[in-house]
Design a protein around this motif. Structure first.
Motif, mmCIF file in Angstrom:
data_model
loop_
_atom_site.group_PDB
_atom_site.id
_atom_site.type_symbol
_atom_site.label_atom_id
_atom_site.label_comp_id
_atom_site.label_asym_id
_atom_site.label_seq_id
_atom_site.Cartn_x
_atom_site.Cartn_y
_atom_site.Cartn_z
ATOM 1 N N ILE A 1 76.644 -68.127 -45.216
ATOM 2 C CA ILE A 1 77.388 -67.318 -46.173
ATOM 3 C C ILE A 1 78.841 -67.256 -45.713
ATOM 4 C CG2 ILE A 1 77.593 -65.068 -47.292
ATOM 5 C CD1 ILE A 1 74.598 -64.651 -46.431
ATOM 6 N N LEU A 2 79.744 -67.713 -46.564
ATOM 7 C CA LEU A 2 81.164 -67.727 -46.236
ATOM 8 C C LEU A 2 81.854 -66.622 -47.019
ATOM 9 C CD1 LEU A 2 81.766 -71.594 -46.330
ATOM 10 C CD2 LEU A 2 81.028 -70.162 -44.407
ATOM 11 N N GLY A 3 82.480 -65.702 -46.299
ATOM 12 C CA GLY A 3 83.125 -64.567 -46.940
ATOM 13 C C GLY A 3 84.632 -64.584 -46.794
ATOM 14 N N THR A 4 85.101 -64.286 -45.587
ATOM 15 C CA THR A 4 86.546 -64.238 -45.339
ATOM 16 C C THR A 4 87.220 -65.558 -45.696
ATOM 17 O OG1 THR A 4 86.340 -62.548 -43.620
ATOM 18 C CG2 THR A 4 88.298 -63.939 -43.552
ATOM 19 N N VAL A 5 86.602 -66.677 -45.317
ATOM 20 C CA VAL A 5 87.240 -67.964 -45.593
ATOM 21 C C VAL A 5 87.258 -68.296 -47.086
ATOM 22 C CG1 VAL A 5 86.782 -68.946 -43.323
ATOM 23 C CG2 VAL A 5 85.113 -69.275 -45.157
ATOM 24 N N ALA A 6 86.403 -67.649 -47.867
ATOM 25 C CA ALA A 6 86.426 -67.892 -49.307
ATOM 26 C C ALA A 6 87.756 -67.428 -49.900
ATOM 27 C CB ALA A 6 85.271 -67.170 -49.992
ATOM 28 N N VAL A 7 88.350 -66.417 -49.266
ATOM 29 C CA VAL A 7 89.660 -65.925 -49.686
ATOM 30 C C VAL A 7 90.768 -66.696 -48.987
ATOM 31 C CG1 VAL A 7 91.211 -63.931 -49.723
ATOM 32 C CG2 VAL A 7 88.768 -63.624 -50.167
ATOM 33 N N GLU A 8 90.629 -66.887 -47.681
ATOM 34 C CA GLU A 8 91.720 -67.441 -46.889
ATOM 35 C C GLU A 8 91.738 -68.972 -46.816
ATOM 36 O OE1 GLU A 8 91.503 -65.552 -43.084
ATOM 37 O OE2 GLU A 8 92.086 -63.590 -43.871
ATOM 38 N N GLN A 9 90.552 -69.598 -46.916
ATOM 39 C CA GLN A 9 90.475 -71.058 -46.841
ATOM 40 C C GLN A 9 89.494 -71.590 -47.890
ATOM 41 O OE1 GLN A 9 90.086 -72.658 -42.707
ATOM 42 N NE2 GLN A 9 89.947 -70.501 -42.123
ATOM 43 N N PRO A 10 89.786 -71.405 -49.164
ATOM 44 C CA PRO A 10 88.834 -71.825 -50.198
ATOM 45 C C PRO A 10 88.484 -73.305 -50.137
ATOM 46 C CG PRO A 10 90.993 -71.319 -51.150
ATOM 47 C CD PRO A 10 91.005 -70.801 -49.744
ATOM 48 N N ASP A 11 89.394 -74.123 -49.644
ATOM 49 C CA ASP A 11 89.096 -75.555 -49.542
ATOM 50 C C ASP A 11 87.964 -75.818 -48.555
ATOM 51 O OD1 ASP A 11 90.976 -76.191 -51.411
ATOM 52 O OD2 ASP A 11 92.518 -76.801 -49.975
ATOM 53 N N LEU A 12 87.843 -74.969 -47.532
ATOM 54 C CA LEU A 12 86.740 -75.121 -46.582
ATOM 55 C C LEU A 12 85.407 -74.874 -47.282
ATOM 56 C CD1 LEU A 12 85.566 -75.480 -43.736
ATOM 57 C CD2 LEU A 12 85.979 -73.039 -43.345
ATOM 58 N N VAL A 13 85.367 -73.884 -48.152
ATOM 59 C CA VAL A 13 84.140 -73.608 -48.909
ATOM 60 C C VAL A 13 83.757 -74.828 -49.740
ATOM 61 C CG1 VAL A 13 83.084 -72.163 -50.676
ATOM 62 C CG2 VAL A 13 84.617 -71.132 -48.984
ATOM 63 N N ARG A 14 84.746 -75.399 -50.408
ATOM 64 C CA ARG A 14 84.482 -76.566 -51.250
ATOM 65 C C ARG A 14 84.000 -77.754 -50.414
ATOM 66 N NH1 ARG A 14 86.503 -76.007 -56.294
ATOM 67 N NH2 ARG A 14 87.747 -74.133 -56.673
ATOM 68 N N GLN A 15 84.644 -77.946 -49.283
ATOM 69 C CA GLN A 15 84.258 -79.045 -48.395
ATOM 70 C C GLN A 15 82.833 -78.851 -47.889
ATOM 71 O OE1 GLN A 15 86.762 -79.305 -44.919
ATOM 72 N NE2 GLN A 15 85.591 -80.988 -44.014
ATOM 73 N N ALA A 16 82.518 -77.638 -47.475
ATOM 74 C CA ALA A 16 81.183 -77.358 -46.931
ATOM 75 C C ALA A 16 80.108 -77.477 -48.006
ATOM 76 C CB ALA A 16 81.160 -75.963 -46.318
ATOM 77 N N SER B 1 86.688 -69.030 -59.277
ATOM 78 C CA SER B 1 87.437 -70.103 -58.616
ATOM 79 C C SER B 1 86.515 -71.125 -57.949
ATOM 80 C CB SER B 1 88.401 -69.518 -57.580
ATOM 81 O OG SER B 1 87.712 -69.042 -56.432
ATOM 82 N N PHE B 2 85.236 -70.748 -57.786
ATOM 83 C CA PHE B 2 84.277 -71.669 -57.159
ATOM 84 C C PHE B 2 83.265 -72.236 -58.150
ATOM 85 C CE2 PHE B 2 85.541 -68.964 -53.486
ATOM 86 C CZ PHE B 2 86.120 -69.975 -52.715
ATOM 87 N N GLU B 3 83.546 -72.094 -59.441
ATOM 88 C CA GLU B 3 82.614 -72.560 -60.465
ATOM 89 C C GLU B 3 82.204 -74.014 -60.279
ATOM 90 O OE1 GLU B 3 80.931 -71.573 -63.130
ATOM 91 O OE2 GLU B 3 81.431 -69.464 -63.097
ATOM 92 N N ASP B 4 83.170 -74.853 -59.917
ATOM 93 C CA ASP B 4 82.898 -76.287 -59.829
ATOM 94 C C ASP B 4 82.676 -76.764 -58.395
ATOM 95 O OD1 ASP B 4 85.451 -75.844 -58.941
ATOM 96 O OD2 ASP B 4 86.352 -77.569 -59.961
ATOM 97 N N ALA B 5 82.472 -75.819 -57.476
ATOM 98 C CA ALA B 5 82.401 -76.193 -56.055
ATOM 99 C C ALA B 5 80.995 -76.552 -55.593
ATOM 100 C CB ALA B 5 82.938 -75.059 -55.189
ATOM 101 N N GLY B 6 79.987 -76.142 -56.362
ATOM 102 C CA GLY B 6 78.618 -76.444 -55.957
ATOM 103 C C GLY B 6 78.020 -75.467 -54.968
ATOM 104 N N VAL B 7 78.564 -74.236 -54.901
ATOM 105 C CA VAL B 7 77.976 -73.257 -53.988
ATOM 106 C C VAL B 7 76.621 -72.803 -54.520
ATOM 107 C CG1 VAL B 7 80.228 -72.484 -53.175
ATOM 108 C CG2 VAL B 7 79.132 -71.264 -55.060
#
Length: 241
Positions: free
Chosen positions: A101-116, A154-160
């Motif tokens: 579960i990614l929380g803080t980085v979802a705000v500060e590093q959204p690209d990391l969420v997408r990459q992961a 903002s993460f609709e297309d990220a595949g989370v």
């Protein structure tokens, strides 16, 4: 709708906080693995784990307790708290976690969420913790001006795999979940939503299940430890519904 028993870890113990305050922690068990086994014995299909110290430190702190849980149960576990880089994500998944579960980085590093999410399909969730509709980060200690719905969209297309939405003011307070806000978020996004914060009775679970929009699940902690919610009976009721 899946019921996720919560095991919140602070200094190697199972605790519950009151409205996210580390200074207001109630210790329920000094053996997290035994607590996990107890929940599984009562029939749960998933476990929700939180490294509270890690959420503040920005790196895993209760790793030994988490690893002991993973070694002692055969149900999938998801973990949040202190997971803020790809190396930590990979390490936890390799150790047997079903989902990070990614929380803080979802705000500060959204690209990391997408990459992961791209690298590990189905194994990355976004944790959105909020007060009055605004997202809080770093163990809920830092308030932002980011709105819950905006972050989710903002993460609709990220595949989370899921969004875990926590109303901080309800968490550990045994006052019921914020059903309206949870339902509104679920309507605003196509990503599955898991409700967290304030789930304190069977009536709360039924209300979430019947809120008018399909939720993926609900997390409960203090109510299970206090005995206000019987896990076996709750699972039976949700299955019957």
């Amino acid at each position: 709708m899946i019921l996720y028993p919560a095991i919140d870890l602070k200094d190697g113990q199972c605790v519950r906080l009151f409205k996210g305050e580390m200074a207001q922690a109630t210790v329920f068990s000094d053996n997290p693995a035994a607590q996990a086994q107890a929940f599984v014995a009562q029939g749960c299909k998933w476990l929700h784990l939180v490294d509270l110290n890690g959420a503040f430190a920005g790196t895993p702190v209760n790793a030994a307790a988490v690893e002991a849980i993973l070694a002692s149960v055969d149900v999938p576990c998801q973990l949040g708290g202190g997971i803020r880089d790809m190396a930590t994500i990979e390490a936890w998944l390799e150790k047997g976690l079903a989902r990070v579960i990614l929380g803080t980085v979802a705000v500060e590093q959204p690209d990391l969420v997408r990459q992961a999410a791209k690298a590990f399909p189905g194994q990355v969730a976004v944790g959105i913790d909020a007060r009055e509709g605004r997202v809080a980060t770093k163990g809920w200690a830092t308030e932002t001006d980011v709105m819950v719905t905006d972050l989710a969209r903002s993460f609709e297309d990220a595949g989370v795999a899921a969004i875990i939405y926590t109303d901080i003011n309800r968490d550990g307070a045994m006052q019921g979940p914020n059903i309206d806000a949870t339902a509104a978020l679920a309507r605003a996004t196509t990503i599955p939503v898991i409700a967290s914060g304030g789930v304190s009775s069977l009536a709360d679970l039924i209300a979430l299940r019947d809120c008018g929009v399909a939720l993926d699940g609900a997390i409960s902690g203090r109510a299970l430890y206090d005995g206000a919610l019987d896990l076996t009976a709750a699972l039976r009721a949700l299955d019957a519904g």
